[in-house]
Design a protein around this motif. Structure first.
Motif, PDB file in Angstrom:
ATOM      1  N   UNK A 147      -0.993 -15.953 -18.668  1.00 56.71           N
ATOM      2  CA  UNK A 147      -1.111 -17.051 -17.720  1.00 56.71           C
ATOM      3  C   UNK A 147       0.309 -17.482 -17.374  1.00 56.71           C
ATOM      4  N   UNK A 148       0.660 -17.332 -16.115  1.00 60.56           N
ATOM      5  CA  UNK A 148       1.989 -17.703 -15.622  1.00 60.56           C
ATOM      6  C   UNK A 148       1.925 -19.110 -15.042  1.00 60.56           C
ATOM      7  N   UNK A 149       2.787 -20.013 -15.541  1.00 58.79           N
ATOM      8  CA  UNK A 149       2.714 -21.426 -15.169  1.00 58.79           C
ATOM      9  C   UNK A 149       4.032 -21.876 -14.545  1.00 58.79           C
ATOM     10  N   UNK A 162      -1.245 -18.708 -12.639  1.00 62.48           N
ATOM     11  CA  UNK A 162      -1.883 -17.457 -12.220  1.00 62.48           C
ATOM     12  C   UNK A 162      -2.231 -16.673 -13.477  1.00 62.48           C
ATOM     13  N   UNK A 163      -3.465 -16.227 -13.566  1.00 58.73           N
ATOM     14  CA  UNK A 163      -3.955 -15.455 -14.707  1.00 58.73           C
ATOM     15  C   UNK A 163      -4.078 -13.994 -14.271  1.00 58.73           C
ATOM     16  N   UNK A 164      -3.230 -13.121 -14.835  1.00 61.57           N
ATOM     17  CA  UNK A 164      -3.217 -11.705 -14.460  1.00 61.57           C
ATOM     18  C   UNK A 164      -3.408 -10.825 -15.686  1.00 61.57           C
ATOM     19  N   UNK A 165      -4.145  -9.714 -15.509  1.00 59.78           N
ATOM     20  CA  UNK A 165      -4.253  -8.735 -16.594  1.00 59.78           C
ATOM     21  C   UNK A 165      -3.198  -7.650 -16.411  1.00 59.78           C
ATOM     22  N   UNK A 169      -1.321 -10.247  -0.471  1.00 62.70           N
ATOM     23  CA  UNK A 169      -2.712 -10.474  -0.080  1.00 62.70           C
ATOM     24  C   UNK A 169      -3.144  -9.489   1.003  1.00 62.70           C
ATOM     25  N   UNK A 170      -2.256  -9.232   1.951  1.00 65.95           N
ATOM     26  CA  UNK A 170      -2.571  -8.300   3.031  1.00 65.95           C
ATOM     27  C   UNK A 170      -2.703  -6.867   2.504  1.00 65.95           C
ATOM     28  N   UNK A 171      -1.773  -6.487   1.619  1.00 71.47           N
ATOM     29  CA  UNK A 171      -1.803  -5.131   1.061  1.00 71.47           C
ATOM     30  C   UNK A 171      -3.051  -4.897   0.215  1.00 71.47           C
ATOM     31  N   UNK A 172      -3.555  -5.952  -0.420  1.00 74.05           N
ATOM     32  CA  UNK A 172      -4.758  -5.813  -1.255  1.00 74.05           C
ATOM     33  C   UNK A 172      -5.964  -5.393  -0.434  1.00 74.05           C
ATOM     34  N   UNK A 173      -5.936  -5.699   0.850  1.00 75.26           N
ATOM     35  CA  UNK A 173      -7.033  -5.333   1.746  1.00 75.26           C
ATOM     36  C   UNK A 173      -6.773  -3.988   2.419  1.00 75.26           C
ATOM     37  N   UNK A 174      -5.520  -3.738   2.790  1.00 72.58           N
ATOM     38  CA  UNK A 174      -5.191  -2.559   3.598  1.00 72.58           C
ATOM     39  C   UNK A 174      -4.831  -1.318   2.783  1.00 72.58           C
ATOM     40  N   UNK A 175      -4.280  -1.507   1.596  1.00 68.18           N
ATOM     41  CA  UNK A 175      -3.798  -0.363   0.819  1.00 68.18           C
ATOM     42  C   UNK A 175      -4.765   0.008  -0.308  1.00 68.18           C
ATOM     43  N   UNK A 176      -4.824   1.306  -0.571  1.00 72.66           N
ATOM     44  CA  UNK A 176      -5.691   1.780  -1.649  1.00 72.66           C
ATOM     45  C   UNK A 176      -5.101   1.459  -3.019  1.00 72.66           C
ATOM     46  N   UNK A 177      -3.747   1.504  -3.120  1.00 70.78           N
ATOM     47  CA  UNK A 177      -3.061   1.195  -4.373  1.00 70.78           C
ATOM     48  C   UNK A 177      -2.053   0.069  -4.130  1.00 70.78           C
ATOM     49  N   UNK A 178      -2.537  -1.152  -3.990  1.00 67.47           N
ATOM     50  CA  UNK A 178      -1.616  -2.273  -3.738  1.00 67.47           C
ATOM     51  C   UNK A 178      -0.809  -2.620  -4.994  1.00 67.47           C
ATOM     52  N   UNK A 179       0.270  -3.334  -4.797  1.00 67.67           N
ATOM     53  CA  UNK A 179       1.100  -3.756  -5.937  1.00 67.67           C
ATOM     54  C   UNK A 179       0.353  -4.765  -6.803  1.00 67.67           C
ATOM     55  N   UNK A 180      -0.387  -5.643  -6.174  1.00 64.80           N
ATOM     56  CA  UNK A 180      -1.179  -6.656  -6.874  1.00 64.80           C
ATOM     57  C   UNK A 180      -2.630  -6.528  -6.411  1.00 64.80           C
ATOM     58  N   UNK A 236       2.651 -22.545  -6.330  1.00 61.17           N
ATOM     59  CA  UNK A 236       1.537 -21.605  -6.246  1.00 61.17           C
ATOM     60  C   UNK A 236       2.048 -20.183  -6.035  1.00 61.17           C
ATOM     61  N   UNK A 237       2.983 -20.009  -5.099  1.00 69.73           N
ATOM     62  CA  UNK A 237       3.538 -18.680  -4.844  1.00 69.73           C
ATOM     63  C   UNK A 237       4.316 -18.172  -6.056  1.00 69.73           C
ATOM     64  N   UNK A 238       5.118 -19.077  -6.627  1.00 64.99           N
ATOM     65  CA  UNK A 238       6.008 -18.664  -7.722  1.00 64.99           C
ATOM     66  C   UNK A 238       5.248 -18.297  -8.988  1.00 64.99           C
ATOM     67  N   UNK A 239       4.104 -18.933  -9.218  1.00 58.24           N
ATOM     68  CA  UNK A 239       3.329 -18.603 -10.425  1.00 58.24           C
ATOM     69  C   UNK A 239       2.843 -17.157 -10.367  1.00 58.24           C
ATOM     70  N   UNK A 240       2.458 -16.704  -9.169  1.00 58.46           N
ATOM     71  CA  UNK A 240       2.013 -15.321  -9.017  1.00 58.46           C
ATOM     72  C   UNK A 240       3.190 -14.350  -9.138  1.00 58.46           C
ATOM     73  N   UNK A 241       4.299 -14.672  -8.489  1.00 58.97           N
ATOM     74  CA  UNK A 241       5.478 -13.798  -8.549  1.00 58.97           C
ATOM     75  C   UNK A 241       6.011 -13.680  -9.977  1.00 58.97           C
ATOM     76  N   UNK A 242       5.996 -14.784 -10.712  1.00 58.67           N
ATOM     77  CA  UNK A 242       6.473 -14.761 -12.090  1.00 58.67           C
ATOM     78  C   UNK A 242       5.601 -13.859 -12.962  1.00 58.67           C
ATOM     79  N   UNK A 243       4.295 -13.898 -12.740  1.00 58.05           N
ATOM     80  CA  UNK A 243       3.383 -13.052 -13.516  1.00 58.05           C
ATOM     81  C   UNK A 243       3.637 -11.575 -13.240  1.00 58.05           C
TER      82      UNK A 243
END
Length: 368
Positions: free
Chosen positions: A179-181, A191-194, A312-323, A348-355
């Motif tokens: 959990x990145x805070x 942001x909670x990431x596996x 967010x855009x890549x998660x929809x358009x790319x088969x292997x997105x970074x996130x 909000x943005x930074x919590x995801x980038x930090x994770x």
């Protein structure tokens, strides 16, 4: 009045009395405070001998150290060491950590001036080569650091700059989720990431009352406790470590607030989620995250809003997105992002980038 009575004695006449005393030389030394101290030395000794160590004694000690150096290594080992020192260029010598800088230059200059080294004892004639240093250099030549050791050493140095406190490498490699805070003056975001970089949860909460008033601990506790209670279980909880400097006195109230937030979150998170007494909370260098995503302009970090928008855009358009954003949540996160489009919610943005940076820098050891 003082009059001499011979080479070894002097006559002292004072207040009508005569005394014979043995002559002493009295070398003087200027002490702190501008006063002179006199140290009596028997006649026949020089002041130089009394105040400065015997040069011959120093030479004898150096030679004995050199001979002891030869005894530490076998003839084959000595030959290997001398071959390296007599044939390696300055750049090749600097590959050895202990020979970087002036030591390698001194070796090359001594070699050019006096010819190849004939034995290990002759190394003691090179400037900056004391006995202990020379032994360490010889050992490093016989047992050079392997590429694997160099890589591990470099990784450890980077991790020390990136994360506090230090955590065993094995624990970092085994991370399944974090959990990145990130917190500021108005809100907390997490942001909670596996380890697949899939976003499991991503939220923020307004905390507008914290920087108003007198920074009362009870107010912080009331505001932060409900936020912590909503956070999911994870292997680590990663807090952003601010890069603000104390030199700017106008920023002191903000710094005080951020330090109180950090301390409160440390205490609450460790109390709530500690496992088997192991430390669960880490601080991550904010500027290191900024450099990882090329968001730094000098010492300042720019907004990561556009970068997150691209994720967010890549998660929809790319088969292997970074996130990865789970299909059942991608719409929710895009709406959440759109709702904040008119104003920035940097936490909000930074919590995801930090994770993401945590996994890529500390867990996976590779650039994207």
């Amino acid at each position: 009045m003082h009059t001499g009575t011979g080479s070894q004695w002097r006559r002292t006449e004072r207040w009508g009395r005569t005394r014979l005393t043995r002559k002493m030389n009295a070398p003087s030394v200027l002490m702190a405070g501008g006063r002179w101290r006199f140290f009596p030395v028997p006649l026949g000794w020089s002041s130089f001998q009394a105040l400065i160590p015997d040069v011959a004694f120093c030479d004898k000690t150096t030679k004995e150290s050199g001979k002891a150096l030869d005894k530490l290594f076998s003839s084959e080992q000595q030959a290997s060491i001398l071959h390296v020192l007599n044939t390696a260029s300055n750049n090749e010598l600097e590959a050895f950590k202990l020979l970087r800088g002036r030591k390698s230059l001194n070796l090359v200059e001594h070699r050019k001036k006096f010819g190849p080294f004939q034995n290990l004892e002759s190394l003691m004639n090179v400037p900056l080569f004391q006995y202990k240093t020379t032994v360490q250099i010889c050992n490093s030549i016989l047992c050079p650091e392997t590429d694997a050791k160099k890589k591990k050493s470099q990784e450890n140095r980077l991790l020390k700059k990136l994360l506090k406190p230090e955590i065993e490498r094995e624990r970092l490699k085994a991370v399944n989720s974090i959990v990145s805070i990130v917190f500021g003056t108005r809100r907390i975001a997490w942001a909670h990431l596996d380890r697949k970089l899939a976003v499991l949860d991503w939220q923020h909460k307004e905390c507008c009352q914290l920087v108003k008033g007198t920074y009362t601990s009870s107010v912080y506790l009331e505001e932060i406790s409900p936020v912590v209670s909503k956070m999911p279980k994870a292997d680590f909880y990663v807090l952003e470590k601010t890069g603000l400097s104390l030199q700017n006195s106008t920023l002191f109230p903000i710094l005080l607030h951020l330090h109180i937030m950090e301390a409160m979150l440390y205490a609450l998170l460790n109390t709530t989620f500690a496992q088997r007494g192991q430390h669960q909370v880490l601080s991550m260098n904010r500027n290191a995250v900024g450099k990882h995503f090329q968001l730094m302009l000098g010492d300042s970090r720019t907004s990561g809003k556009e970068l997150v928008k691209q994720f967010l855009l890549d998660a929809v358009l790319k088969e292997e997105p970074r996130v990865f954003f789970p299909s059942d949540k991608i719409v929710h996160y895009r709406h959440m992002f759109s709702a904040t489009d008119q104003y920035r919610i940097e936490e909000l943005y930074d919590s995801l980038l930090q994770a993401v940076a945590f996994y890529e820098l500390a867990v996976f050891d590779h650039e994207p």
